[in-house]
Design a protein around this motif. Sequence first.
Motif, PDB file in Angstrom:
ATOM      1  N   ASP A 109       0.808  -1.217   0.000  1.00 40.11           N
ATOM      2  CA  ASP A 109       0.000   0.000   0.000  1.00 40.11           C
ATOM      3  C   ASP A 109       0.841   1.267   0.000  1.00 40.11           C
ATOM      4  O   ASP A 109       0.307   2.362  -0.189  1.00 40.11           O
ATOM      5  N   TRP A 110       2.149   1.137   0.238  1.00 40.01           N
ATOM      6  CA  TRP A 110       3.017   2.308   0.208  1.00 40.01           C
ATOM      7  C   TRP A 110       3.484   2.647  -1.200  1.00 40.01           C
ATOM      8  O   TRP A 110       3.953   3.759  -1.443  1.00 40.01           O
ATOM      9  N   LEU A 111       3.378   1.687  -2.104  1.00 40.63           N
ATOM     10  CA  LEU A 111       3.929   1.882  -3.444  1.00 40.63           C
ATOM     11  C   LEU A 111       3.027   2.781  -4.282  1.00 40.63           C
ATOM     12  O   LEU A 111       1.805   2.798  -4.092  1.00 40.63           O
ATOM     13  N   PRO A 112       3.617   3.532  -5.214  1.00 41.60           N
ATOM     14  CA  PRO A 112       2.794   4.391  -6.079  1.00 41.60           C
ATOM     15  C   PRO A 112       1.793   3.563  -6.873  1.00 41.60           C
ATOM     16  O   PRO A 112       2.100   2.455  -7.322  1.00 41.60           O
ATOM     17  N   LYS A 113       0.602   4.107  -7.026  1.00 42.52           N
ATOM     18  CA  LYS A 113      -0.493   3.378  -7.655  1.00 42.52           C
ATOM     19  C   LYS A 113      -0.869   4.034  -8.973  1.00 42.52           C
ATOM     20  O   LYS A 113      -1.044   5.243  -9.054  1.00 42.52           O
ATOM     21  N   GLN A 114      -0.977   3.199  -9.995  1.00 46.94           N
ATOM     22  CA  GLN A 114      -1.385   3.669 -11.321  1.00 46.94           C
ATOM     23  C   GLN A 114      -2.770   3.112 -11.619  1.00 46.94           C
ATOM     24  O   GLN A 114      -2.921   1.925 -11.909  1.00 46.94           O
ATOM     25  N   ASN A 115      -3.795   3.949 -11.517  1.00 46.88           N
ATOM     26  CA  ASN A 115      -5.145   3.524 -11.860  1.00 46.88           C
ATOM     27  C   ASN A 115      -5.350   3.627 -13.371  1.00 46.88           C
ATOM     28  O   ASN A 115      -4.576   4.277 -14.080  1.00 46.88           O
ATOM     29  N   ARG A 116      -6.377   2.997 -13.841  1.00 43.31           N
ATOM     30  CA  ARG A 116      -6.649   3.021 -15.281  1.00 43.31           C
ATOM     31  C   ARG A 116      -6.987   4.439 -15.736  1.00 43.31           C
ATOM     32  O   ARG A 116      -7.829   5.120 -15.159  1.00 43.31           O
ATOM     33  N   ASP A 117      -6.278   4.853 -16.754  1.00 41.55           N
ATOM     34  CA  ASP A 117      -6.549   6.125 -17.404  1.00 41.55           C
ATOM     35  C   ASP A 117      -7.241   5.808 -18.723  1.00 41.55           C
ATOM     36  O   ASP A 117      -6.629   5.256 -19.644  1.00 41.55           O
ATOM     37  N   GLU A 118      -8.510   6.126 -18.810  1.00 45.96           N
ATOM     38  CA  GLU A 118      -9.286   5.762 -19.998  1.00 45.96           C
ATOM     39  C   GLU A 118      -8.789   6.466 -21.256  1.00 45.96           C
ATOM     40  O   GLU A 118      -9.096   6.059 -22.372  1.00 45.96           O
ATOM     41  N   HIS A 119      -8.013   7.539 -21.071  1.00 44.95           N
ATOM     42  CA  HIS A 119      -7.482   8.255 -22.228  1.00 44.95           C
ATOM     43  C   HIS A 119      -6.109   7.730 -22.639  1.00 44.95           C
ATOM     44  O   HIS A 119      -5.505   8.232 -23.584  1.00 44.95           O
ATOM     45  N   TYR A 120      -5.633   6.723 -21.919  1.00 43.22           N
ATOM     46  CA  TYR A 120      -4.303   6.170 -22.190  1.00 43.22           C
ATOM     47  C   TYR A 120      -4.433   4.660 -22.316  1.00 43.22           C
ATOM     48  O   TYR A 120      -4.832   3.984 -21.378  1.00 43.22           O
ATOM     49  N   GLU A 121      -4.099   4.130 -23.479  1.00 45.04           N
ATOM     50  CA  GLU A 121      -4.376   2.720 -23.762  1.00 45.04           C
ATOM     51  C   GLU A 121      -3.316   1.761 -23.236  1.00 45.04           C
ATOM     52  O   GLU A 121      -3.513   0.556 -23.269  1.00 45.04           O
TER      53      GLU A 121
END
Length: 714
Positions: free
Chosen positions: A590-602
């Motif tokens: 939970d400390w690590l950077p999180k990349q959520n889905r970016d719908e504008h980036y495939e």
Amino acid sequence: MKDECAARVPDPEGEQLQADLSEDCESDWAAAIRAALPEPEGGFPSQAFSSYSQTACPDSGRSQDEYLARLEKRLDSLHRVPKRTAVPWRAMVIQLSDFSASGHMRWPSEELSVSGWPLDVGVESTPLLEHGMATEHAQQGSAQTFDAGRFGRWLRMMLVSFYTDEEAAVADVFCRSIIMSGGYTNGSAEGRREYDHPIVILGGGMGGLMTAVDFLRQNRKDFIILERYDAFGGTTWRDVANETTKLQTEKGTYVPEYLDPEVHADEDQKTWPSRDSILDMCVACAEKHGLEDKAKFNTSLEKVEVKGDLLAGGHIELSITTEDSSESLKCSALVSCPGVFYNPIDLKWPGREEFGGYVTHGSYDGIDYDKLKDARVCIVGHGGFTIENVRTCVERKSKKIYVVCRHRHLAGPKMVSWMVSGAAVPIPGPFIVEAFQKMYGLLGVDVWTHPVVNANADRSSAVLTQTTTFGVTDIYFLACYYKVCEVIQGEIDKLSKGKVHLKDGKELECNVVMKCLGSHGATDFDDIIGFKFYQGWWVNGEPLMPCMAPAKGVQAKNFAGFSLAPGYAGQIITNRYFIDHPEKFLGVRDWLPKQNRDEHYECNYIYKGAHVLATMVILQTQFPDLSMELAEADKLKAYKHMKAHPLEKHLDECLAEWKMYIKMMKDQGQIPADAEEVEYPYTKENLLEMDQRCQEALKAEWEKMMAKKAKAGK
């Protein structure tokens, strides 16, 4: 390692260990090592590391007992090694390959064909075994152990830097036997998790090959490689590269066996290998390690499903398709190496049919090279393939080359690439800018004011940021200097007969348009992998589902290299660490950077550099043993690079190529036969002078940090 320009590491422990070999050092184990090794010409240089004062290395003034206690603590962190390499640490009982019954070591005669050294020399080794404190400590039954392989590699790199060429060969025999007794490893089968199903490596390019070779070296053999092509090499080299593509960085660190200290780049391979040479290297490596038997070629991954808790008996189910069938495959872990180049970015402009010339992509091996001769070429874009195709157009006798781009990125001169890869410590941004400036000065460009560079007022700090990596080149600068190539910042609006029209009204006469706009990643990969988010580079925070990909572009204030393999190495070691011990990952997830889905980036799996950097910093802070192994792997970069590319040899090669291209352009009529021959901007003297100032700056920064630490301690 013997090169004058090899940087010293401002590591207080490492420097103290190295300084202990000076003439005036009286520590027990250092004296034993001196007694067991032939003395370098002129003795062990007592001033070899004098640049590190007691202020920079406060431990240097400690007593022997205090130092040995600190060394004991350091070596204790290396206890996770196979039992065959576990030896009492203070005794320094090194498992040499050829000890005689009398306690003497004989140098293997077949390895000592060096002038000036007898072929049958007996070297007294008993100080390593019998010195007072060591014997006493061993009698007390100490269980402290160290990694003989790691110690041997460190010792060899250190000693070879002291010795002449002939003496180094003798020291190399001594240290190689140590290395072979242990091997480079921070892990072992002991205590690690084993799995019910195989590990799957997705991809047979450089990342997949490096991962597979690392697994084998750690004696983890239950894995399968899925590769969509019919051989190893990966999409970059099998699909994206052109017939004329070459590795832009030096070959020294671009090897699948990068993490093996004993394997170096093929001496017969050219410094900047061609596409076909790289593919041959990948296939040869796979054959050497029997990886073809572990690979499923012509196989595509269609779907990934996690079944249950992967740390409590669950598994990953893969739906795959081959040339003639579909099947399911169970695995316990999935290491994904999907690559970043799949489909070329495309632009279309009005007037294509009226243009009447040749329009092509500058990659994916789709260029008709015959159409480049005597042509006026407009290359669109300013990334790595633009740099490559400027060279190709010069070689194929194009009359004029225009580079049209929205952003004028920085390209990396070859000697700057060499300098960064050969540095044991990352080079601060200001020195990179200064090194770039030597080449860009020929074009009248001030790098300090370039949009890529963000420097403070006194230019003591500089951050370089751009959306593409540095294309490494010299010929690009030559072509620009002689006006064979012209860079124009702008955008194409339309085409007309024999012309390109820019949005600012400029018109360029040309009959070839070459698109070098970059590539998309695998746009369906996020969906296939079941991506919801990436925690660090782990899919949905699953410790057994890492996904490796090179970071996008450049964003750094210190530079450790332009080559791909050293960057992959850190991720590969980290992936393996958590495959061995997945429960450790849960505490920091939970400390690590999180990349959520970016719908504008495939392609969410292609991270930014800052995302990867933050992940590595957190993990190294929390896991000292992982940090130690990563630090050891970091040392391989400069070691392998300098072994393959010593300064004078590499500089001579760059200079010869520089002159060769000037002659080529004259012979082909691209520049006048009597054109001035511009001098190569890098010399041994200016490189060494810049390196010296860089080391002084690093030392000053280190002393400043240590003084601040000491003040805080009071």
